[in-house]
Write an enzyme that holds these catalytic residues in place. Sequence first.
Site, PDB file in Angstrom:
ATOM      1  N   GLY A 166       0.809  -1.224   0.000  1.00  0.00           N
ATOM      2  CA  GLY A 166       0.000   0.000   0.000  1.00  0.00           C
ATOM      3  C   GLY A 166       0.834   1.262   0.000  1.00  0.00           C
ATOM      4  O   GLY A 166       1.879   1.356  -0.653  1.00  0.00           O
ATOM      5  N   ASP A 226       2.677   2.492   2.287  1.00  0.00           N
ATOM      6  CA  ASP A 226       3.999   2.250   2.886  1.00  0.00           C
ATOM      7  C   ASP A 226       5.006   1.868   1.794  1.00  0.00           C
ATOM      8  O   ASP A 226       6.102   2.448   1.693  1.00  0.00           O
ATOM      9  CB  ASP A 226       3.838   1.117   3.913  1.00  0.00           C
TER      10      ASP A 226
HETATM   11  P1  ADP Z   1      -3.289   0.350   6.178  1.00  0.00           P
HETATM   12  O1  ADP Z   1      -2.445  -0.882   6.370  1.00  0.00           O
HETATM   13  O2  ADP Z   1      -3.070   1.373   7.277  1.00  0.00           O
HETATM   14  O3  ADP Z   1      -4.717   0.038   5.938  1.00  0.00           O
HETATM   15  P2  ADP Z   1      -2.796   0.819   3.326  1.00  0.00           P
HETATM   16  O4  ADP Z   1      -1.539   1.324   2.706  1.00  0.00           O
HETATM   17  O5  ADP Z   1      -3.212  -0.578   2.993  1.00  0.00           O
HETATM   18  O6  ADP Z   1      -2.634   1.049   4.902  1.00  0.00           O
HETATM   19  O7  ADP Z   1      -3.992   1.791   2.955  1.00  0.00           O
HETATM   20  C1  ADP Z   1      -4.155   3.063   3.516  1.00  0.00           C
HETATM   21  C2  ADP Z   1      -4.713   4.001   2.479  1.00  0.00           C
HETATM   22  O8  ADP Z   1      -3.645   4.478   1.644  1.00  0.00           O
HETATM   23  C3  ADP Z   1      -5.731   3.389   1.522  1.00  0.00           C
HETATM   24  O9  ADP Z   1      -6.816   4.315   1.402  1.00  0.00           O
HETATM   25  C4  ADP Z   1      -4.973   3.262   0.206  1.00  0.00           C
HETATM   26  O10 ADP Z   1      -5.839   3.375  -0.895  1.00  0.00           O
HETATM   27  C5  ADP Z   1      -4.092   4.480   0.302  1.00  0.00           C
HETATM   28  N1  ADP Z   1      -2.910   4.550  -0.581  1.00  0.00           N
HETATM   29  C6  ADP Z   1      -2.214   3.559  -1.183  1.00  0.00           C
HETATM   30  N2  ADP Z   1      -1.202   4.081  -1.903  1.00  0.00           N
HETATM   31  C7  ADP Z   1      -1.246   5.433  -1.761  1.00  0.00           C
HETATM   32  C8  ADP Z   1      -0.494   6.539  -2.251  1.00  0.00           C
HETATM   33  N3  ADP Z   1       0.557   6.358  -3.062  1.00  0.00           N
HETATM   34  N4  ADP Z   1      -0.864   7.795  -1.877  1.00  0.00           N
HETATM   35  C9  ADP Z   1      -1.910   7.999  -1.057  1.00  0.00           C
HETATM   36  N5  ADP Z   1      -2.655   7.016  -0.558  1.00  0.00           N
HETATM   37  C10 ADP Z   1      -2.341   5.747  -0.899  1.00  0.00           C
END
Ligand code: ADP
Length: 177
Positions: A30, A32
């Site tokens: 995601g 991260d």
């Molecule tokens: P968590 O494990 O905290 O749920 P995720 O990364 O799976 O974290 O998702 C958190 C949010 O970040 C989701 O809404 C996802 O769509 C979003 N997301 C993923 N990539 C990006 C990005 N490059 N920029 C902004 N938001 C993002």
Amino acid sequence: MIKIIQGDITTLAVDAIVNAANQMMLGGGGVDGAIHRAAGPELYKACLKVPEVRPGVRCPTGEARITPGFRLPAKFVIHTVGPVYRDGLHGEPEKLAACYRNALALAAENGCKSIAFPCISTGVYGYPIEDAAKIAVREVKNFLTQRRRDAECAEEMEVIFCCFSARDAVVYRQLTL
Ligand code: ADP
């Protein structure tokens, strides 16, 4: 000031972007993964240097840690760990609120005037976006109000909710109207 945008948080030239990290702080999927890819391997090395508070845990759920942004346009990355959602009755709202409060406090301590948040916990961690967004907006509004009352910091912080999907942006816009 609160702003809502739809897009990729790694492209934002703000003082700090917030990473929805995990407790190990060594990257993941995601947002991260996207942040680590864009920041380059220096970010991984900086995260490795963050001391473990217990084996495998650099940042407990609800807390926040700061590193430089390295190759990102953002100066800093503030890593916070959202709760894994079960049913909302296992301390998830309090933990999620703590993420926003601790990330904002760390940004203020480091002189940040602008910060962008992803929708913490709403991806793999499964937090329903409507519930998570309500907490996010409430905590940011409380922080900004408190800061305005504080005579020493007259300057307003710009807080951006960076939504990856159009649907998430709609939810945030409705809450901040
Ligand atoms: P968590 O494990 O905290 O749920 P995720 O990364 O799976 O974290 O998702 C958190 C949010 O970040 C989701 O809404 C996802 O769509 C979003 N997301 C993923 N990539 C990006 C990005 N490059 N920029 C902004 N938001 C993002």
